[in-house]
Design a protein around this motif. Structure first.
Motif, PDB file in Angstrom:
ATOM      1  N   GLU A   1      12.221  31.756  14.828  1.00 31.87           N
ATOM      2  CA  GLU A   1      13.466  32.520  14.789  1.00 31.87           C
ATOM      3  C   GLU A   1      14.555  31.878  15.636  1.00 31.87           C
ATOM      4  O   GLU A   1      15.738  31.940  15.311  1.00 31.87           O
ATOM      5  CB  GLU A   1      13.221  33.961  15.214  1.00 31.87           C
ATOM      6  N   ARG A   2      14.177  31.245  16.751  1.00 26.40           N
ATOM      7  CA  ARG A   2      15.187  30.560  17.563  1.00 26.40           C
ATOM      8  C   ARG A   2      15.761  29.367  16.788  1.00 26.40           C
ATOM      9  O   ARG A   2      16.956  29.079  16.866  1.00 26.40           O
ATOM     10  CB  ARG A   2      14.573  30.088  18.888  1.00 26.40           C
ATOM     11  N   VAL A   3      14.908  28.649  16.079  1.00 25.70           N
ATOM     12  CA  VAL A   3      15.387  27.522  15.274  1.00 25.70           C
ATOM     13  C   VAL A   3      16.340  28.030  14.189  1.00 25.70           C
ATOM     14  O   VAL A   3      17.374  27.416  13.905  1.00 25.70           O
ATOM     15  CB  VAL A   3      14.204  26.745  14.657  1.00 25.70           C
ATOM     16  N   ILE A   4      16.009  29.189  13.604  1.00 27.50           N
ATOM     17  CA  ILE A   4      16.865  29.772  12.570  1.00 27.50           C
ATOM     18  C   ILE A   4      18.229  30.141  13.153  1.00 27.50           C
ATOM     19  O   ILE A   4      19.276  29.881  12.533  1.00 27.50           O
ATOM     20  CB  ILE A   4      16.169  30.989  11.938  1.00 27.50           C
ATOM     21  N   GLU A   5      18.234  30.743  14.330  1.00 31.24           N
ATOM     22  CA  GLU A   5      19.509  31.067  14.976  1.00 31.24           C
ATOM     23  C   GLU A   5      20.364  29.817  15.141  1.00 31.24           C
ATOM     24  O   GLU A   5      21.576  29.824  14.885  1.00 31.24           O
ATOM     25  CB  GLU A   5      19.255  31.690  16.350  1.00 31.24           C
TER      26      GLU A   5
ATOM     27  N   PRO B   1       8.357  24.088  29.622  1.00 32.74           N
ATOM     28  CA  PRO B   1       8.804  25.335  29.016  1.00 32.74           C
ATOM     29  C   PRO B   1      10.266  25.623  29.333  1.00 32.74           C
ATOM     30  O   PRO B   1      10.843  25.059  30.271  1.00 32.74           O
ATOM     31  CB  PRO B   1       7.899  26.382  29.674  1.00 32.74           C
ATOM     32  N   GLU B   2      10.836  26.516  28.553  1.00 27.74           N
ATOM     33  CA  GLU B   2      12.163  27.036  28.864  1.00 27.74           C
ATOM     34  C   GLU B   2      12.004  28.187  29.855  1.00 27.74           C
ATOM     35  O   GLU B   2      11.360  29.191  29.551  1.00 27.74           O
ATOM     36  CB  GLU B   2      12.868  27.546  27.609  1.00 27.74           C
ATOM     37  N   VAL B   3      12.575  28.054  31.043  1.00 29.96           N
ATOM     38  CA  VAL B   3      12.603  29.144  32.019  1.00 29.96           C
ATOM     39  C   VAL B   3      14.018  29.226  32.569  1.00 29.96           C
ATOM     40  O   VAL B   3      14.597  28.222  32.974  1.00 29.96           O
ATOM     41  CB  VAL B   3      11.601  28.922  33.168  1.00 29.96           C
ATOM     42  N   PHE B   4      14.579  30.418  32.575  1.00 29.23           N
ATOM     43  CA  PHE B   4      15.957  30.597  33.019  1.00 29.23           C
ATOM     44  C   PHE B   4      16.046  31.829  33.903  1.00 29.23           C
ATOM     45  O   PHE B   4      15.138  32.662  33.944  1.00 29.23           O
ATOM     46  CB  PHE B   4      16.903  30.726  31.823  1.00 29.23           C
ATOM     47  N   THR B   5      17.138  31.935  34.632  1.00 31.91           N
ATOM     48  CA  THR B   5      17.386  33.121  35.440  1.00 31.91           C
ATOM     49  C   THR B   5      17.989  34.184  34.539  1.00 31.91           C
ATOM     50  O   THR B   5      19.089  34.019  34.012  1.00 31.91           O
ATOM     51  CB  THR B   5      18.323  32.802  36.613  1.00 31.91           C
ATOM     52  N   LYS B   6      17.241  35.268  34.372  1.00 32.37           N
ATOM     53  CA  LYS B   6      17.635  36.309  33.430  1.00 32.37           C
ATOM     54  C   LYS B   6      18.772  37.167  33.950  1.00 32.37           C
ATOM     55  O   LYS B   6      19.711  37.500  33.211  1.00 32.37           O
ATOM     56  CB  LYS B   6      16.410  37.184  33.118  1.00 32.37           C
ATOM     57  N   ALA B   7      18.702  37.574  35.206  1.00 35.48           N
ATOM     58  CA  ALA B   7      19.677  38.534  35.731  1.00 35.48           C
ATOM     59  C   ALA B   7      19.737  38.415  37.243  1.00 35.48           C
ATOM     60  O   ALA B   7      18.781  37.984  37.882  1.00 35.48           O
ATOM     61  CB  ALA B   7      19.277  39.958  35.330  1.00 35.48           C
TER      62      ALA B   7
ATOM     63  N   ILE C   1       7.577  13.064  13.761  1.00 33.23           N
ATOM     64  CA  ILE C   1       7.727  13.331  12.329  1.00 33.23           C
ATOM     65  C   ILE C   1       8.995  14.140  12.056  1.00 33.23           C
ATOM     66  O   ILE C   1       9.779  13.827  11.154  1.00 33.23           O
ATOM     67  CB  ILE C   1       6.485  14.080  11.797  1.00 33.23           C
ATOM     68  N   LEU C   2       9.206  15.178  12.847  1.00 34.63           N
ATOM     69  CA  LEU C   2      10.359  16.044  12.631  1.00 34.63           C
ATOM     70  C   LEU C   2      11.670  15.325  12.941  1.00 34.63           C
ATOM     71  O   LEU C   2      12.682  15.536  12.259  1.00 34.63           O
ATOM     72  CB  LEU C   2      10.237  17.304  13.481  1.00 34.63           C
ATOM     73  N   GLN C   3      11.658  14.464  13.948  1.00 36.19           N
ATOM     74  CA  GLN C   3      12.861  13.676  14.233  1.00 36.19           C
ATOM     75  C   GLN C   3      13.193  12.759  13.061  1.00 36.19           C
ATOM     76  O   GLN C   3      14.366  12.611  12.692  1.00 36.19           O
ATOM     77  CB  GLN C   3      12.662  12.864  15.509  1.00 36.19           C
ATOM     78  N   ALA C   4      12.166  12.156  12.480  1.00 37.17           N
ATOM     79  CA  ALA C   4      12.381  11.272  11.343  1.00 37.17           C
ATOM     80  C   ALA C   4      12.954  12.026  10.144  1.00 37.17           C
ATOM     81  O   ALA C   4      13.711  11.463   9.345  1.00 37.17           O
ATOM     82  CB  ALA C   4      11.070  10.584  10.958  1.00 37.17           C
ATOM     83  N   GLU C   5      12.601  13.313  10.026  1.00 35.59           N
ATOM     84  CA  GLU C   5      13.079  14.123   8.906  1.00 35.59           C
ATOM     85  C   GLU C   5      14.384  14.860   9.231  1.00 35.59           C
ATOM     86  O   GLU C   5      14.896  15.614   8.409  1.00 35.59           O
ATOM     87  CB  GLU C   5      11.999  15.141   8.510  1.00 35.59           C
ATOM     88  N   GLY C   6      14.911  14.645  10.450  1.00 35.95           N
ATOM     89  CA  GLY C   6      16.143  15.312  10.842  1.00 35.95           C
ATOM     90  C   GLY C   6      15.985  16.796  11.109  1.00 35.95           C
ATOM     91  O   GLY C   6      16.951  17.556  11.003  1.00 35.95           O
ATOM     92  N   LEU C   7      14.779  17.227  11.468  1.00 36.59           N
ATOM     93  CA  LEU C   7      14.500  18.646  11.668  1.00 36.59           C
ATOM     94  C   LEU C   7      14.225  18.997  13.126  1.00 36.59           C
ATOM     95  O   LEU C   7      13.864  20.136  13.427  1.00 36.59           O
ATOM     96  CB  LEU C   7      13.288  19.067  10.814  1.00 36.59           C
ATOM     97  N   TRP C   8      14.374  18.049  14.036  1.00 30.80           N
ATOM     98  CA  TRP C   8      14.071  18.367  15.431  1.00 30.80           C
ATOM     99  C   TRP C   8      15.121  19.306  16.005  1.00 30.80           C
ATOM    100  O   TRP C   8      16.283  19.300  15.600  1.00 30.80           O
ATOM    101  CB  TRP C   8      13.991  17.088  16.268  1.00 30.80           C
ATOM    102  N   SER C   9      14.697  20.137  16.957  1.00 29.62           N
ATOM    103  CA  SER C   9      15.556  21.155  17.532  1.00 29.62           C
ATOM    104  C   SER C   9      15.304  21.262  19.028  1.00 29.62           C
ATOM    105  O   SER C   9      14.190  21.009  19.497  1.00 29.62           O
ATOM    106  CB  SER C   9      15.274  22.509  16.866  1.00 29.62           C
ATOM    107  N   GLN C  10      16.316  21.679  19.781  1.00 28.46           N
ATOM    108  CA  GLN C  10      16.128  21.920  21.204  1.00 28.46           C
ATOM    109  C   GLN C  10      15.108  23.026  21.452  1.00 28.46           C
ATOM    110  O   GLN C  10      14.410  23.043  22.475  1.00 28.46           O
ATOM    111  CB  GLN C  10      17.463  22.301  21.826  1.00 28.46           C
TER     112      GLN C  10
ATOM    113  N   ALA D   1      23.100  26.973  22.509  1.00 30.23           N
ATOM    114  CA  ALA D   1      22.133  27.306  23.560  1.00 30.23           C
ATOM    115  C   ALA D   1      22.784  27.315  24.935  1.00 30.23           C
ATOM    116  O   ALA D   1      22.260  27.942  25.871  1.00 30.23           O
ATOM    117  CB  ALA D   1      20.976  26.311  23.541  1.00 30.23           C
ATOM    118  N   LEU D   2      23.924  26.648  25.072  1.00 29.18           N
ATOM    119  CA  LEU D   2      24.636  26.657  26.345  1.00 29.18           C
ATOM    120  C   LEU D   2      25.258  28.023  26.636  1.00 29.18           C
ATOM    121  O   LEU D   2      25.702  28.281  27.759  1.00 29.18           O
ATOM    122  CB  LEU D   2      25.717  25.575  26.357  1.00 29.18           C
TER     123      LEU D   2
END
Length: 386
Positions: free
Chosen positions: A113-117, A176-182, A157-166, A238-239
Motif C-alpha cells: 500500500e505504501r508503494v501504491i501511495e 528499517p524505517e523508524v521516525f519520530t512520531k510525535a 531485479i526490480l531496479q532493472a525493471e524500473g519498479l524499485w521504490s523507497q 515521503a519527505l
C-alpha cells in the motif's frame, strides 16, 4: 462513545499490572496511577512520571502492592474523558517523558500500500488500477526476509525493471524505517479525539502494538497505538512524512501500559492479534486486524535500530511497531478505498491489552496541545514529588 471499565480493560485485567495516567485539575497535572478493580489509584509519590516508574527494577511489584494515594472510579474517568471534560479528572495517554518513535513498512501487506501511495502521488482515484498492476510484480517479492541475500537479488531485479521504490528499500532492505512520531507529551489517550488534517482526502487509522522501553533499551511493557496516517500527503512525497504523521491528535496511545510479568511477556507481544473497528455516523463499518506473527522484522531488531551505541534515550521511548492493516474497502467512491469521516469511532483492541477507543475529528478542531514540559515540572514541583 459510551466507555466503561468493562469495555476498555484487558480480558485478564485482574492479573495484569496496568499503568495509567490521570489528569487531576486540582493539581493542574498528571498522576502516575494503576488500575485496581474498578478504581484507578495514584502512585505519583513513588514515581512522579511513567518514565521514572519504568526505570525501577521493582516497577511491576510497586504497581501491584504500593499503598497509593487518591483514587478515582475508572468509569467516571472514562466518562469525563469521552465528554471532553477537562475540568474533571480524566485519562491521559499512559506515557509521558518518553520519546515517541514509530516503525513503518514492517509488514508485507502494508508495504504494498505504501508503494501504491507513492505511485499514485497520493491520488485515491488511481489506487485500484495501480494495485492491480503492481501486485503481480512486487507482491511476492515483498515477502522476502529483510536484509537477506534474497532481498538483495530482488532489489537488483526490480531496479532493472524500473519498479524499485523507497518503500521497498525500508521494507526489505537492511535498515528499517523508524521516525519520530510525535513530540513528548503530545499523545492522546483512550476516549479522546484523534485528528486528521482538514485538507486530507485519503487517510486511515493504523492499529499497532507499541513497546515501552527504558533508558537502557529494555522493553518493560506494551500498549496499543493508533499511528494516524494521511495517505494523500505521504503519497505526494515521503519527505512530507512529518506533515502526514505529526498533527494535533494524530498519535493515540492506551488504554493502559501493561508491564511485563509472569503472565505477560515479550513473546506474548509477538503473538498479539490486534482488531480494528471503525463505525461512521453514516452507518459505514470497517473491520480489520493486524497480527504480530506476520511482522517482517523482530521487535527487538526494531528496538536496536532506535537505541544503542549510535543513539541513547535517557528518559526511555515508546515504539510503534508497524501495522499489517491497510484498508482497501471502498467508502465514498468505487476504487478509491477507505478514508475517514468526522465522527468515526475507531476501536483498536486486543484481549491482552484492552481497547483504545477514539472519535475522529480534524486536527484543526481537536483540542489544542497545551500541556508541555514546563507545566508538568511546575505541577510536580508544587506537589513536592520531584
Amino acid at each position: 462513545m459510551n466507555l466503561t471499565a468493562a469495555s476498555v480493560l484487558p480480558d485478564d485485567a485482574a492479573s495484569a499490572a496496568l499503568v495509567a495516567r490521570v489528569h487531576e485539575p486540582e493539581w493542574d497535572g498528571p498522576c502516575v496511577a494503576t488500575v485496581r478493580g474498578g478504581r484507578v489509584v495514584d502512585l505519583t509519590a513513588y514515581a512522579p512520571t511513567v518514565s521514572d516508574l519504568l526505570e525501577r527494577e521493582d516497577a511491576e511489584q510497586l504497581v501491584r502492592d504500593a499503598e497509593g494515594g487518591r483514587s478515582w472510579p475508572l468509569d467516571a474517568l472514562l466518562a469525563a474523558t469521552a465528554a471532553g471534560r477537562r475540568d474533571l479528572p480524566h485519562l491521559l495517554a499512559p506515557v509521558d517523558l518518553q520519546v515517541i518513535k514509530a516503525a513503518g513498512v514492517t509488514f508485507a501487506d502494508s508495504l504494498m500500500e505504501r508503494v501504491i501511495e507513492e505511485r499514485t502521488g497520493g491520488d485515491p482515484s488511481l489506487a485500484a488500477r495501480t494495485r492491480e498492476r503492481l501486485t503481480a510484480s512486487v507482491g511476492t517479492v515483498a515477502r522476502v526476509r529483510p536484509g537477506s541475500p534474497e532481498a538483495v537479488k530482488a532489489k537488483e531485479i526490480l531496479q532493472a525493471e524500473g519498479l524499485w521504490s523507497q518503500y521497498l528499500e525500508v521494507g526489505i532492505g537492511p535498515d528499517p524505517e523508524v521516525f519520530t512520531k510525535a513530540p513528548v507529551l503530545s499523545a492522546v489517550g483512550t476516549g479522546a479525539p484523534v485528528g486528521i488534517l482538514a485538507s486530507s482526502v485519503w487517510n486511515n487509522p493504523e492499529p499497532e502494538a507499541v513497546l515501552a522501553v527504558d533508558s537502557r533499551g529494555r522493553v518493560r511493557g506494551a500498549l496499543l497505538g493508533n499511528d494516524v496516517n494521511l495517505r494523500d500527503v505521504e503519497g505526494r512525497s515521503a519527505l512530507l512524512l512529518p506533515r502526514a504523521k505529526d498533527n494535533n491528535g494524530s498519535c493515540a496511545l492506551g488504554p493502559f501500559l501493561r508491564l511485563f510479568d509472569d503472565t505477560f511477556r515479550l513473546d506474548d507481544v509477538r503473538e498479539l492479534d490486534i482488531a480494528l473497528d471503525v463505525t461512521g455516523t453514516d452507518g459505514f463499518v470497517l473491520r480489520g486486524s493486524s497480527s504480530m506473527r506476520r511482522i517482517s522484522r523482530d521487535v527487538l531488531d526494531l528496538v536496536a535500530s532506535v537505541h544503542g551505541d549510535h543513539h541513547q534515550h535517557p528518559d526511555g521511548f515508546v515504539l510503534f511497531t508497524g501495522t499489517l492493516f491497510a484498508p482497501t474497502q471502498d467508502r465514498d467512491a468505487p476504487g478509491e478505498g477507505f478514508t475517514h469521516h468526522e465522527g468515526d469511532v475507531v476501536r483498536i483492541s486486543s484481549p491482552r491489552l484492552g481497547a483504545l477507543v477514539n472519535t475522529v475529528t480534524t486536527s484543526e478542531a481537536a483540542p489544542p496541545w497545551e500541556y508541555g514540559l514546563r507545566r508538568l515540572l511546575r505541577s510536580l514541583a508544587g506537589r513536592g514529588v520531584l
